[in-house]
Design an enzyme around this catalytic site. Structure first.
Site, short mmCIF file in Angstrom:
data_model
loop_
_atom_site.label_atom_id
_atom_site.label_comp_id
_atom_site.label_asym_id
_atom_site.label_seq_id
_atom_site.Cartn_x
_atom_site.Cartn_y
_atom_site.Cartn_z
N ASP A 150 52.33 37.10 63.71
CA ASP A 150 52.25 38.13 65.05
C ASP A 150 53.42 37.68 65.80
OD1 ASP A 150 49.94 39.57 63.93
OD2 ASP A 150 48.79 38.40 65.21
N ASP A 174 44.30 39.94 71.41
CA ASP A 174 45.22 38.61 71.76
C ASP A 174 45.47 39.09 73.19
OD1 ASP A 174 47.32 40.33 71.50
OD2 ASP A 174 48.22 39.37 69.82
N ARG A 216 42.66 36.35 65.19
CA ARG A 216 42.37 37.34 66.47
C ARG A 216 40.93 37.87 66.04
NH1 ARG A 216 46.24 41.85 66.49
NH2 ARG A 216 46.96 41.04 64.16
N TYR A 224 45.77 26.88 61.46
CA TYR A 224 46.19 27.29 62.98
C TYR A 224 45.33 26.60 64.06
CZ TYR A 224 47.22 31.63 60.45
OH TYR A 224 47.84 32.50 59.69
#
Length: 305
Positions: A45, A87, A183, A73
């Site tokens: 993203d 987000d 997300r 992550y």
């Protein structure tokens, strides 16, 4: 019109900065190395940072072959609000109080640890998932709501790194299967806790066998160009996770023409054919022979002993 030959072919890892799309990174790499044929694997993203695998020249053919089945992550999960994009880039659509118990490290650690396992996950409304030939994010930007089917994902590991009481946030490390949306994890966690949540920041720390230590920054690439790529490119055989067979000089002509080779001790399945530090092709053992699956007229650089 035929495509001109690439100046060189290599796989690299880029530490994507925030505020850029993955395609923006590809454009910067093209200019930095003077090569038009560039692509990426595993979209990040725009707000996210971290590991992005990029193929240059013939190495773009490898991008669809890379499994990169697990990704890691470090995420900041902001509690108290759910957004349109799940987000910090989106508008708040729901909010709730964050009780003091959720800012207790013990409680937070237990909730994060409970994420490990398989889940049916609905992708974010703003995602690249296609429904009926239309991208979800295009529909969302037009004010339409597409029905996104849940997908089975796995969280292999989940650890609490820190609780940030003033920011009402948790910092977590996640090891997830390919196709998992962090997300969505944050959104669903917030709903389950009754406080709503979204991803405040996201950094990919590994993609398959490629980690941050393998990455180049865009500034480094623009300063070092093709010479730096040759010095710091990824080993394509290691990234593919294939057994390798170093070709003899006498086999090169047959390989170039796609003539089958006598198998040695290769197991059934794919094998990487290498020569002089380059990946020459990906072949497959069938019976007593190796047969051509893909050849690279210009060897992909970076194969290490």
């Amino acid at each position: 019109m035929s495509r001109r030959p690439s100046a060189f072919s290599a796989l690299i890892a880029v530490d994507k900065p925030a505020g850029m799309t993955s395609h923006d990174v590809v454009s910067r790499v093209r200019r930095a190395v003077g090569e038009r044929r560039v692509g990426h694997a595993g979209t990040l993203d725009p707000a996210a940072t971290g590991v992005l695998v990029v193929g240059i020249g013939q190495a773009t053919k490898l991008l669809g072959m890379l499994t990169l089945d697990r990704k890691g992550y470090r995420a900041t999960i902001s509690l108290g609000a759910e957004t349109t994009t799940d987000d910090a880039e989106g508008e708040v659509v729901a909010s709730a109080e964050v009780g003091p118990e959720l800012l207790d490290a013990g409680r937070a650690g237990r909730e994060v640890a409970a994420l490990v396992g398989e889940h049916d996950q609905v992708p974010p409304a703003y995602s690249a998932v296609s429904v009926g030939g239309r991208r979800a994010y295009d529909a969302a930007r037009s004010g339409e709501a597409l029905e996104l089917a849940p997908r089975r994902v796995r969280v292999h590991g989940a650890d609490l790194v820190a609780v940030l009481p003033e920011q009402r946030a948790w910092v977590v490390d996640l090891d997830v299967s390919k196709g998992t949306y962090v997300r969505s994890i944050a959104r669903d966690l917030g709903r389950a806790l009754g406080c709503r949540a979204h991803v405040g920041s996201l950094r990919r720390v590994f993609s398959g066998p490629v980690s941050l230590v393998d990455c180049l920054s865009l500034d480094e690439l623009e300063a070092g160009g093709a010479d730096l790529v040759r010095e710091r490119c990824l080993d394509p055989v290691a990234v593919l996770g294939l057994p390798a067979r170093e070709l003899a000089v006498t086999e090169i002509a047959d390989v170039s023409c796609g003539r089958r080779l006598d198998a040695r001790d290769e197991a059934p399945g794919r094998v990487a054919l290498t020569f002089g530090g380059g990946l020459a092709g990906i072949w497959r053992r069938e019976g007593r022979f190796l047969v051509c699956e893909t050849n690279f007229p210009q060897a992909i650089e970076g194969v290490r002993p």
